[in-house]
Design an enzyme around this catalytic site. Structure first.
Site, PDB file in Angstrom:
ATOM      1  N   LYS A 130      24.198   9.436  63.546  1.00 38.70           N
ATOM      2  CA  LYS A 130      23.847  10.800  63.162  1.00 38.70           C
ATOM      3  C   LYS A 130      24.928  11.768  63.629  1.00 38.70           C
ATOM      4  CE  LYS A 130      19.827  13.917  63.710  1.00 38.70           C
ATOM      5  NZ  LYS A 130      18.470  14.001  64.326  1.00 38.70           N
ATOM      6  N   SER A 210      14.681  15.404  61.473  1.00 37.99           N
ATOM      7  CA  SER A 210      16.026  15.859  61.180  1.00 37.99           C
ATOM      8  C   SER A 210      17.001  14.713  60.895  1.00 37.99           C
ATOM      9  CB  SER A 210      16.569  16.679  62.369  1.00 37.99           C
ATOM     10  OG  SER A 210      16.756  15.858  63.522  1.00 37.99           O
ATOM     11  N   SER A 234      11.769  13.528  64.754  1.00 39.86           N
ATOM     12  CA  SER A 234      12.977  13.436  63.935  1.00 39.86           C
ATOM     13  C   SER A 234      13.504  12.031  63.721  1.00 39.86           C
ATOM     14  CB  SER A 234      14.075  14.321  64.522  1.00 39.86           C
ATOM     15  OG  SER A 234      13.770  15.677  64.329  1.00 39.86           O
TER      16      SER A 234
END
Length: 550
Positions: A130, A210, A234
């Protein structure tokens, strides 16, 4: 004691699952065949029988170990797949950047494998991180145009751990900006720098946030595995939306140093993969005590644990599980998938006990902690134009067209907090302590850990994501596993969440892997949503080729 099953055997069953689910989804559907007249799109190179459409970390590692492919060929194949699906075709926009050094890293690891053998199951395996996790020499942007040029000169601790285990960092995934702490009302998977991530199971549905890019990329097979981060949902939420396995570890099991933060109390990184076996292998390579992250000191007894040893096909036999009931009189399509999953647990020998898992009345602490922790992150970076939350806000205000489509309410709210004020600091500390104590007590009492009679204890609590918030606030671990797809028009993914107490990742992995094997539920997005993948390099059918657009 639970019987473990080698990963290579388990994934043989998984391949069958894809075919079974494909047949079920196709039942009753008929289409007119269109003769193929145009040439097929380019295909990725042959990989010794390895099919990246269904393969995950486990299959990739096995193919490397057996000499059926090389890391260099895998990197090329994944880059072609990213080009075909991320940048073209359905244009998932899940991958924000790729590493120019991945090919050289792959060749070096291939040489090392030949001369001295593999370091372990992650040796030469391409993964995506990420884009709030530092990789030396690659920008870490958190999706913000203000951080487009923010390039760390050293790896995050978790990056270094993965590379030490032999993993190849292929690149970075898109995310909801600042891990969904930018503003309110912003779509999951949107950022001012990265744009909008799409869900490969239905590009009109939210990929959720997210870790939207990590979930979408894992689902579409753009790497062997991905890493996401969670503060409150997330990892678990995009794992559900994109039908992948996600592990939200106990806070402190995985270091946060070198990761753009929200909350030192709640943040953690974790695996997002195509199977529990894949997630267990990735988690094994992520742990370790980091002097730069004091929370990891408590994880010392678990650092270096081989979580693949917890994989099991009989962990559910005799297990006692709490379950959160469906409360609606008429179950929704997603509720029905959850109820079917509970039946699978019972069929595997688990005893299910209805439970209520409470929460906390304490206010959120994220606004209190964000500026403090973000500024601490910036302090470890080389000198640059953005050194504080105030700098980010100022940049966004100076570039509203690029940066402020949805505003920056949460950034501004955190900047307004003054923790040097004694009253504010006292209110924050009271909320932090109350939140931890109440959520941990809620989970532990549901598990009956506080009872004197251990015969009443439960091994875990299962839900259809209804324990996400309380688990995050408590800092306790959860594992989510694909449970199936709704049988209405949407065929939306549904996941089953296993929640436990602190440091119980191994127990949850055993239960989750047994459920995964028995439920046999997962299918790749090319099966559930074939329209998005037609006329791309991964489409092996020529049926509709004559109708492909130019």
């Amino acid at each position: 004691m639970a019987r473990t099953t080698p990963a290579t055997h388990r994934r043989t069953r998984r391949a069958g699952a894809s075919l079974a689910v494909a047949a079920a989804l196709a039942a009753g559907a008929a289409a007119s065949a269109v003769p193929a007249t145009s040439s097929a799109p380019p295909r990725p190179p042959a990989l010794g029988g390895l099919d990246l459409d269904t393969a995950g970390l486990t299959e990739v590692s096995a193919a490397l170990a057996e000499g059926r492919t090389t890391s260099a060929r895998l990197v090329r194949a994944y880059l072609l797949r990213i080009d075909a699906l991320n940048s073209r075709g359905p244009a998932l926009n899940a991958v924000r950047s790729v590493s120019t050094g991945a090919a050289a890293q792959a060749r070096a690891l291939d040489r090392e494998r030949r001369t001295s053998g593999p370091r372990g199951p992650l040796h030469g395996v391409p993964v995506l991180l990420k884009d709030n996790i530092d990789v030396a020499g690659l920008p870490t942007t958190a999706g913000s145009v203000a951080l487009a040029g923010s390039t760390p000169d050293r790896d995050a601790f978790v990056t270094a751990q993965l590379e030490a285990a032999g993993a190849i960092v292929l690149g970075k995934t898109n995310l909801t900006e600042f891990a969904n702490f930018m503003t309110t009302g912003m779509p999951g998977g949107y950022s001012s720098l990265g744009g909008q991530v799409l869900n490969p199971y239905d590009t009109s549905d939210s990929p959720s946030g997210s870790s939207a890019g990590s979930g979408s990329a894992a689902a579409a097979g753009l790497a062997a595995a991905t890493v996401g981060t969670e503060t409150s949902g997330s990892i678990l939420s995009p794992a559900r939306a994109n039908s992948v396995v996600g592990i939200k570890p106990t806070v402190g099991l995985v270091s946060r140093s070198g990761i753009v933060p929200i909350s030192a109390t709640q943040d953690t990184a974790g695996p997002m993969t195509r199977s529990v076996a894949d997630a267990a292998a990735l988690l094994t390579g992520m742990t370790g005590v980091d002097p730069e992250d004091p929370a990891t000191a408590a994880s010392a007894p678990y650092a270096g644990t081989d979580y693949t040893a917890a994989l099991s096909t009989d962990a559910l036999e005799g297990a006692r599980l709490g379950y959160v009931p469906v409360t609606s009189e008429v179950p929704s399509a997603a509720d029905q998938v959850y109820l079917d999953a509970l039946d699978v647990l019972r069929e595997q020998g688990a005893e299910l006990v209805e439970v209520e898992v409470g929460g906390t009345s304490a206010p959120s602490i994220l606004t209190y902690e964000f500026e403090r922790d973000l500024d601490a992150y910036f302090s470890r970076l080389p000198d640059g134009p953005v050194r504080s939350l105030e700098d980010v806000i100022a940049y966004d205000e100076a570039h509203p067209q690029e940066a402020l489509k949805f505003g920056q309410r949460l950034l501004e709210a955190s900047a307004a907090v003054d923790l040097s004020d004694p009253a504010t600091a006292a209110a924050y500390e009271a909320a932090r302590v109350q939140g931890l104590e109440e959520t941990r007590a809620a989970i532990d009492s549901a598990l009956r850990r506080l009872d004197d009679d251990p015969s009443d204890d439960l091994d875990a609590v299962v839900s259809a994501s209804r324990t996400t918030g309380v688990g995050a606030r408590a800092g306790y671990p959860s594992v989510i596993v694909p449970a199936g797809y709704t049988r209405d028009v949407g065929r939306d993914p549904v996941g089953l969440v296993f929640l436990g107490s602190a440091w119980e990742e191994a127990e949850l992995i055993g239960l989750a892997s047994d459920f995964e094997e028995a439920a046999d539920a997962w299918a790749p997005p090319t099966v559930v949503n074939p329209a998005a993948f037609r006329c791309t390099a991964v489409d092996r059918s020529s049926t509709y080729e004559a109708s492909c657009p130019p």
